[in-house]
Design a protein around this motif. Structure first.
Motif, mmCIF file in Angstrom:
data_model
loop_
_atom_site.group_PDB
_atom_site.id
_atom_site.type_symbol
_atom_site.label_atom_id
_atom_site.label_comp_id
_atom_site.label_asym_id
_atom_site.label_seq_id
_atom_site.Cartn_x
_atom_site.Cartn_y
_atom_site.Cartn_z
ATOM 1 N N ASN A 43 0.905 -0.979 -0.189
ATOM 2 C CA ASN A 43 -0.161 0.123 0.012
ATOM 3 C C ASN A 43 1.203 1.162 -0.309
ATOM 4 N N ILE A 44 0.991 1.926 -1.223
ATOM 5 C CA ILE A 44 1.908 3.489 -1.536
ATOM 6 C C ILE A 44 0.717 4.293 -1.791
ATOM 7 N N ILE A 45 0.601 5.429 -1.247
ATOM 8 C CA ILE A 45 0.115 6.337 -1.297
ATOM 9 C C ILE A 45 1.798 7.374 -2.073
ATOM 10 N N LEU A 46 1.958 8.214 -3.210
ATOM 11 C CA LEU A 46 2.346 9.105 -3.231
ATOM 12 C C LEU A 46 1.780 10.295 -3.327
ATOM 13 N N ASP A 47 2.065 11.226 -2.153
ATOM 14 C CA ASP A 47 1.691 12.345 -2.206
ATOM 15 C C ASP A 47 2.560 13.940 -3.129
ATOM 16 N N LEU A 48 1.645 14.341 -3.768
ATOM 17 C CA LEU A 48 1.868 15.354 -4.843
ATOM 18 C C LEU A 48 2.074 16.674 -4.743
ATOM 19 N N SER A 49 1.703 16.820 -3.197
ATOM 20 C CA SER A 49 1.607 17.935 -2.946
ATOM 21 C C SER A 49 2.696 19.419 -3.552
ATOM 22 N N ASN A 50 4.257 18.855 -3.927
ATOM 23 C CA ASN A 50 5.196 19.874 -3.987
ATOM 24 C C ASN A 50 4.928 19.845 -6.145
ATOM 25 N N VAL A 51 4.500 19.109 -6.107
ATOM 26 C CA VAL A 51 4.265 18.592 -7.557
ATOM 27 C C VAL A 51 3.388 19.259 -8.664
ATOM 28 N N ARG A 52 3.753 20.209 -9.701
ATOM 29 C CA ARG A 52 3.403 21.161 -10.393
ATOM 30 C C ARG A 52 3.177 20.019 -11.662
ATOM 31 N N LYS A 53 3.972 20.146 -12.277
ATOM 32 C CA LYS A 53 3.983 19.474 -13.385
ATOM 33 C C LYS A 53 4.632 18.025 -14.038
ATOM 34 N N VAL A 54 3.542 17.334 -13.886
ATOM 35 C CA VAL A 54 4.495 16.119 -14.701
ATOM 36 C C VAL A 54 5.050 15.992 -16.262
ATOM 37 N N ASP A 55 5.257 14.722 -17.058
ATOM 38 C CA ASP A 55 5.193 14.510 -18.094
ATOM 39 C C ASP A 55 4.954 12.995 -17.866
ATOM 40 N N GLU A 56 5.111 12.304 -19.784
ATOM 41 C CA GLU A 56 4.829 11.012 -19.795
ATOM 42 C C GLU A 56 5.117 9.960 -18.792
ATOM 43 N N THR A 57 6.485 10.032 -18.708
ATOM 44 C CA THR A 57 7.423 9.195 -18.276
ATOM 45 C C THR A 57 7.189 9.030 -16.747
ATOM 46 N N SER A 58 6.481 10.280 -16.270
ATOM 47 C CA SER A 58 5.898 10.119 -14.415
ATOM 48 C C SER A 58 4.198 9.861 -14.437
ATOM 49 N N VAL A 59 3.968 9.742 -15.402
ATOM 50 C CA VAL A 59 2.731 9.186 -15.751
ATOM 51 C C VAL A 59 2.912 7.845 -15.757
ATOM 52 N N ARG A 60 3.924 6.897 -16.781
ATOM 53 C CA ARG A 60 3.826 5.285 -16.819
ATOM 54 C C ARG A 60 3.855 5.250 -15.672
ATOM 55 N N LEU A 61 5.092 6.386 -14.335
ATOM 56 C CA LEU A 61 5.279 5.337 -13.209
ATOM 57 C C LEU A 61 4.985 5.053 -12.539
ATOM 58 N N ALA A 62 3.667 5.987 -12.770
ATOM 59 C CA ALA A 62 2.530 5.765 -11.624
ATOM 60 C C ALA A 62 1.915 4.821 -12.009
ATOM 61 N N LEU A 63 1.448 4.515 -13.102
ATOM 62 C CA LEU A 63 0.803 2.640 -13.391
ATOM 63 C C LEU A 63 1.751 1.875 -13.555
ATOM 64 N N LEU A 64 2.919 1.934 -13.222
ATOM 65 C CA LEU A 64 4.069 1.273 -12.436
ATOM 66 C C LEU A 64 3.418 0.584 -11.593
#
Length: 99
Positions: A43-64
């Motif tokens: 069980n993992i929570i990815l807290d994106l409080s500081n993140v304002r931009k993502v790229d395609e690689t980051s989206v693929r990472l979240a899917l993984l």
């Protein structure tokens, strides 16, 4: 890239300390997700409080990460998602893939 890890009994929270997740930063987070999955943390929570931009690689990472947690019988949750990041997820029709 710097990030914090907050461990709890049933889950961990990973919070990137960067405003932009690009391929290089996503690769470092990928290693962390794989490590956590290998040691049985499902069980993992990815807290994106500081993140304002993502790229395609980051989206693929979240899917993984989502797939790893699901296959282990756990949950992957994106928390505190910025409106611009949510827009990227919505445009790629991935907003419904995450809790």
């Amino acid at each position: 890239m710097k990030y914090t890890i907050d461990k709890h009994d049933r889950y961990i929270v990973i919070e990137p300390l960067s405003d932009h997740l690009d391929a290089e930063k996503a690769a470092k987070l990928k290693g962390e997700f794989l490590l956590r999955n290998t040691v049985g943390q499902r069980n993992i929570i990815l807290d994106l409080s500081n993140v304002r931009k993502v790229d395609e690689t980051s989206v693929r990472l979240a899917l993984l990460a989502n797939r790893l947690c699901t296959e282990a019988g756990g949950l992957f949750i994106l928390a505190n998602v910025d409106s611009e990041v949510m827009e990227v997820l919505e445009l790629s029709h991935l907003n419904k893939s995450f809790s």
